[in-house]
Every structure is written in C-alpha cells, then in structure tokens.
Enzyme design. Structure first.
Site, PDB file in Angstrom:
ATOM      1  N   GLY A  46      28.235   6.327  18.664  1.00  0.00           N
ATOM      2  CA  GLY A  46      29.049   5.277  18.071  1.00  0.00           C
ATOM      3  C   GLY A  46      30.101   4.814  19.063  1.00  0.00           C
ATOM      4  O   GLY A  46      30.512   5.576  19.943  1.00  0.00           O
ATOM      5  N   GLN A  51      37.804   1.012  21.889  1.00  0.00           N
ATOM      6  CA  GLN A  51      37.374   1.892  22.985  1.00  0.00           C
ATOM      7  C   GLN A  51      36.947   1.105  24.222  1.00  0.00           C
ATOM      8  O   GLN A  51      36.753   1.700  25.290  1.00  0.00           O
ATOM      9  CB  GLN A  51      36.223   2.798  22.536  1.00  0.00           C
ATOM     10  CG  GLN A  51      36.630   3.768  21.434  1.00  0.00           C
ATOM     11  CD  GLN A  51      35.491   4.694  21.085  1.00  0.00           C
ATOM     12  OE1 GLN A  51      34.668   4.367  20.247  1.00  0.00           O
ATOM     13  NE2 GLN A  51      35.421   5.837  21.749  1.00  0.00           N
ATOM     14  N   CYS A  90      34.359  12.502  21.145  1.00  0.00           N
ATOM     15  CA  CYS A  90      34.638  11.064  21.236  1.00  0.00           C
ATOM     16  C   CYS A  90      34.529  10.633  22.692  1.00  0.00           C
ATOM     17  O   CYS A  90      35.050  11.317  23.570  1.00  0.00           O
ATOM     18  CB  CYS A  90      36.052  10.799  20.708  1.00  0.00           C
ATOM     19  SG  CYS A  90      36.516   9.058  20.727  1.00  0.00           S
ATOM     20  N   LEU A  91      33.872   9.500  22.929  1.00  0.00           N
ATOM     21  CA  LEU A  91      33.720   9.010  24.303  1.00  0.00           C
ATOM     22  C   LEU A  91      35.072   8.707  24.945  1.00  0.00           C
ATOM     23  O   LEU A  91      35.187   8.710  26.165  1.00  0.00           O
ATOM     24  CB  LEU A  91      32.840   7.747  24.333  1.00  0.00           C
ATOM     25  CG  LEU A  91      31.371   7.946  23.931  1.00  0.00           C
ATOM     26  CD1 LEU A  91      30.651   6.607  23.897  1.00  0.00           C
ATOM     27  CD2 LEU A  91      30.673   8.910  24.877  1.00  0.00           C
ATOM     28  N   HIS A 132      34.202   8.193  11.534  1.00  0.00           N
ATOM     29  CA  HIS A 132      34.873   8.346  12.836  1.00  0.00           C
ATOM     30  C   HIS A 132      35.153   6.967  13.448  1.00  0.00           C
ATOM     31  O   HIS A 132      36.269   6.698  13.918  1.00  0.00           O
ATOM     32  CB  HIS A 132      33.979   9.203  13.754  1.00  0.00           C
ATOM     33  CG  HIS A 132      34.485   9.384  15.154  1.00  0.00           C
ATOM     34  ND1 HIS A 132      34.866  10.609  15.659  1.00  0.00           N
ATOM     35  CD2 HIS A 132      34.669   8.508  16.165  1.00  0.00           C
ATOM     36  CE1 HIS A 132      35.265  10.463  16.913  1.00  0.00           C
ATOM     37  NE2 HIS A 132      35.158   9.197  17.252  1.00  0.00           N
ATOM     38  N   GLU A 133      34.137   6.081  13.410  1.00  0.00           N
ATOM     39  CA  GLU A 133      34.307   4.747  14.007  1.00  0.00           C
ATOM     40  C   GLU A 133      35.290   3.899  13.199  1.00  0.00           C
ATOM     41  O   GLU A 133      36.093   3.164  13.776  1.00  0.00           O
ATOM     42  CB  GLU A 133      32.959   4.021  14.140  1.00  0.00           C
ATOM     43  CG  GLU A 133      31.924   4.729  15.010  1.00  0.00           C
ATOM     44  CD  GLU A 133      32.452   5.219  16.345  1.00  0.00           C
ATOM     45  OE1 GLU A 133      33.337   4.560  16.932  1.00  0.00           O
ATOM     46  OE2 GLU A 133      31.998   6.286  16.807  1.00  0.00           O
ATOM     47  N   HIS A 136      38.719   4.668  14.173  1.00  0.00           N
ATOM     48  CA  HIS A 136      39.116   4.005  15.424  1.00  0.00           C
ATOM     49  C   HIS A 136      39.719   2.625  15.151  1.00  0.00           C
ATOM     50  O   HIS A 136      40.655   2.200  15.822  1.00  0.00           O
ATOM     51  CB  HIS A 136      37.902   3.813  16.345  1.00  0.00           C
ATOM     52  CG  HIS A 136      37.622   4.965  17.262  1.00  0.00           C
ATOM     53  ND1 HIS A 136      38.528   5.401  18.210  1.00  0.00           N
ATOM     54  CD2 HIS A 136      36.535   5.756  17.406  1.00  0.00           C
ATOM     55  CE1 HIS A 136      38.002   6.418  18.886  1.00  0.00           C
ATOM     56  NE2 HIS A 136      36.787   6.664  18.423  1.00  0.00           N
TER      57      HIS A 136
HETATM   58 CO    CO Z   1      35.480   8.102  18.996  1.00  0.00          CO
END
Ligand code: CO
Length: 160
Positions: A46, A51, A90-91, A132-133, A136
């Site tokens: 995701g 991000q 998380c990226l 999670h997304e 963000h």
């Molecule tokens: Co994340």
C-alpha cells in the site's frame, strides 16, 4: 510512468491531514499510475499520497489477493467490526515493525479514478492495509498505534 521518491520519517509531511481530491483528471490518473509503480518497485502492499509528498486523499493498495490493484480516493470509513493484532511496517519508516490492533472487518466508501463512488468491504489483511493507508491520509503513522516497535532482527525472532 515514473518511480517517485518515497518520503520517510521524520518528514513532517507524513503527519499532516490530506485534502479531498476534487479533480478526477489526467494529473490524478498519472499520479495513481506512478504511485502504484512506486509501491510495487518498493515491494509494498500500500502507498498513500503523503508518502510521495502530496497531501491529498489518495491511496493505492495491492495486498496480493484476488482484489488486485485497489485505488482509493477520498475514502471514508462507514462500518467496522471486531479487532485483531498484526505486525505492520511502512515504506516511510524502513526497518521498523510493530504490532497494531485494527478492526478485523471494515466497510468503506471511496471514489475511483473517474470520481465514481463505490463501497468496499474488507477483512483480515486487506482490512489492515486499508486502515493503515487511511491513517496516512489523516497524518497518523502506525508507530503511534503500536504497543511496541521492533527492528528486522527482532521481527525474525518473533516470527520464527
Ligand atoms: Co505506511
């Protein structure tokens, strides 16, 4: 298409609320395509617009299940049930993992890339990724919800 640079913690852009998308145009479509390519390249499931430095309510997801690619624009949670713990990463926070409690079932409303509204129900891992997304998009990182954080080595110990 292009691979975008992923913004990493502690960049303040990750903690800002995103604004709603109003224009469903070429700019949005190419951003969605670039975000998806960037997510796949980074081996993620995701990716949310903040991000990649864009404070708009946009996320792309591919949890590796039969749903395939999911594009969420202006998502809103309309129902949630149950809860379960699971490990997240998380990226934007590379190398850090944590156990987070999430609803085990969710129902959301969102718009697709043409602006058409749709309802999506998800459970288990996909529900976790969506939550999670969506966090963000509100400037919330999983690390603020995790009871404890681990690095890569500790994660291997936990998962065996
Ligand atoms: Co994340």
């Amino acid at each position: 298409m292009a691979i975008l640079q992923i913004v990493t913690y502690p960049n303040k852009l990750l903690e800002k609320k995103c604004k709603k998308v109003a224009d469903f145009d070429e700019r949005l479509w190419s951003l969605l395509d670039d975000m998806y390519d960037t997510m796949v390249e980074a081996d993620g499931v995701g990716l949310a617009a903040p991000q990649v430095g864009i404070l708009e309510q946009i996320a792309v997801i591919d949890a590796g299940d039969e749903n395939g690619k999911i594009e969420l624009i202006n998502p809103v949670l309309i129902e949630k049930r149950g809860n379960e713990n699971g490990i997240e990463g998380c990226l934007s926070i590379p190398g850090i993992y944590g156990e987070v409690k999430r609803a085990s079932f969710i129902k959301i409303k969102a718009q697709d890339r043409m602006g058409k509204a749709f309802i999506l129900e998800a459970s288990g891992f996909l529900a976790r990724v969506i939550q999670h997304e969506m966090d963000h998009l509100n400037g919330v990182l999983f690390t603020t919800k995790a009871a404890e954080l681990f690095d890569e080595d500790e994660l291997e110990t936990i998962e065996g």
